[in-house]
Write an enzyme that holds these catalytic residues in place. Structure first.
Site, PDB file in Angstrom:
ATOM      1  N   SER A 287     -11.451  10.026  -3.916  1.00  0.00           N
ATOM      2  CA  SER A 287     -10.995   9.788  -2.662  1.00  0.00           C
ATOM      3  C   SER A 287      -9.380   9.798  -2.873  1.00  0.00           C
ATOM      4  O   SER A 287      -8.957   9.369  -3.639  1.00  0.00           O
ATOM      5  CB  SER A 287     -11.739   8.535  -1.888  1.00  0.00           C
ATOM      6  OG  SER A 287     -11.214   7.395  -2.332  1.00  0.00           O
TER       7      SER A 287
ATOM      8  N   GLU B 135       1.084  -1.432   0.027  1.00  0.00           N
ATOM      9  CA  GLU B 135      -0.152  -0.101   0.029  1.00  0.00           C
ATOM     10  C   GLU B 135       0.811   1.327  -0.023  1.00  0.00           C
ATOM     11  O   GLU B 135       0.681   2.070  -0.712  1.00  0.00           O
ATOM     12  CB  GLU B 135      -0.778  -0.014   1.238  1.00  0.00           C
ATOM     13  CG  GLU B 135      -2.154  -1.101   0.996  1.00  0.00           C
ATOM     14  CD  GLU B 135      -3.387  -0.440   0.332  1.00  0.00           C
ATOM     15  OE1 GLU B 135      -3.378   0.562  -0.275  1.00  0.00           O
ATOM     16  OE2 GLU B 135      -4.094  -1.626   0.071  1.00  0.00           O
TER      17      GLU B 135
ATOM     18  N   ASP C  75      -5.928   8.028  -0.331  1.00  0.00           N
ATOM     19  CA  ASP C  75      -5.417   7.159   0.748  1.00  0.00           C
ATOM     20  C   ASP C  75      -4.434   7.561   1.478  1.00  0.00           C
ATOM     21  O   ASP C  75      -3.377   8.235   0.829  1.00  0.00           O
ATOM     22  CB  ASP C  75      -5.046   5.741   0.213  1.00  0.00           C
ATOM     23  CG  ASP C  75      -6.462   5.147  -0.413  1.00  0.00           C
ATOM     24  OD1 ASP C  75      -7.530   5.323   0.007  1.00  0.00           O
ATOM     25  OD2 ASP C  75      -6.172   4.378  -1.747  1.00  0.00           O
TER      26      ASP C  75
ATOM     27  N   ASP D 203     -12.913   7.178  -7.326  1.00  0.00           N
ATOM     28  CA  ASP D 203     -14.165   7.870  -6.754  1.00  0.00           C
ATOM     29  C   ASP D 203     -13.705   9.297  -6.116  1.00  0.00           C
ATOM     30  O   ASP D 203     -14.528   9.941  -5.882  1.00  0.00           O
ATOM     31  CB  ASP D 203     -14.766   7.158  -5.575  1.00  0.00           C
ATOM     32  CG  ASP D 203     -13.978   6.941  -4.374  1.00  0.00           C
ATOM     33  OD1 ASP D 203     -12.778   7.469  -4.581  1.00  0.00           O
ATOM     34  OD2 ASP D 203     -14.259   6.371  -3.371  1.00  0.00           O
TER      35      ASP D 203
ATOM     36  N   ASN E  23      -8.360   5.504   3.850  1.00  0.00           N
ATOM     37  CA  ASN E  23      -9.140   6.252   2.858  1.00  0.00           C
ATOM     38  C   ASN E  23     -10.161   7.648   3.784  1.00  0.00           C
ATOM     39  O   ASN E  23     -10.580   7.520   4.574  1.00  0.00           O
ATOM     40  CB  ASN E  23      -9.868   5.240   1.939  1.00  0.00           C
ATOM     41  CG  ASN E  23     -10.458   5.754   0.981  1.00  0.00           C
ATOM     42  OD1 ASN E  23     -11.731   6.456   1.156  1.00  0.00           O
ATOM     43  ND2 ASN E  23     -10.236   5.807  -0.196  1.00  0.00           N
TER      44      ASN E  23
ATOM     45  N   ASN F  87      -8.264   8.233  -6.223  1.00  0.00           N
ATOM     46  CA  ASN F  87      -8.972   7.135  -6.691  1.00  0.00           C
ATOM     47  C   ASN F  87      -9.972   7.382  -7.588  1.00  0.00           C
ATOM     48  O   ASN F  87     -10.342   8.644  -7.642  1.00  0.00           O
ATOM     49  CB  ASN F  87      -9.378   6.178  -5.425  1.00  0.00           C
ATOM     50  CG  ASN F  87      -8.361   5.949  -4.579  1.00  0.00           C
ATOM     51  OD1 ASN F  87      -7.280   5.466  -4.800  1.00  0.00           O
ATOM     52  ND2 ASN F  87      -8.637   6.159  -3.114  1.00  0.00           N
TER      53      ASN F  87
END
Length: 144
Positions: A67, A51, A69, A65, A76, A63
């Site tokens: 958002s 990650e 991280d 959508d 998130n 991302n």
């Protein structure tokens, strides 16, 4: 004016200096100290490796959508912390940028909450790179 610019630059460098990259065993020992079961440590280490590459200062690109991280565990901002996602839920109750500059405490409480609800399935890096894999033991990290 030069003095003010110097102060701003100094503060920016101070913030960046608190960002760090963990070593595998160092993080495993710290997670164990926070009460994570030894049987789960290979999964957590694999998750972090895939990650954030062990980087506490990691912030993902947007991302699909919209958002992002954040941090070592890529928390998130649509659901878990207050970041750039409009009207995010902030279920962990902190600003996402906080976890970039502090010790693991904020992240630990939050990832325990995420894990309690979703397990490792909450993290795409774990799903694609760790799930169902024969992950290496971390026992060597705890030998004197």
């Amino acid at each position: 004016m030069k003095f003010f610019a110097f102060i701003v630059l100094g503060l920016a460098l101070l913030e960046l200096s608190s960002a760090r990259r963990y070593e595998r065993c160092e993080l495993a020992r710290e997670l164990a100290a926070y009460g994570f079961p030894h049987s789960q440590l290979p999964d957590w280490i694999c998750l972090v490796e895939n990650e954030s590459y062990f980087d506490t200062y990691a912030v993902s690109p947007k991302n699909t959508d919209g958002s992002r991280d954040w941090g070592l565990f890529q928390i998130n901002d649509r659901y878990w912390c207050r970041g750039s996602y409009p009207n995010g839920k902030n279920m962990c109750g902190f600003n996402c940028q906080t976890i970039l500059y502090t010790d693991l405490g904020y992240q630990i409480d939050c990832i325990k909450k995420i894990f309690k609800i979703h397990g490792f399935e909450a993290w795409n890096g774990w799903k694609t790179k760790c799930r169902g894999k024969n992950l290496p033991s971390l026992d060597y990290c705890f030998r004197p």
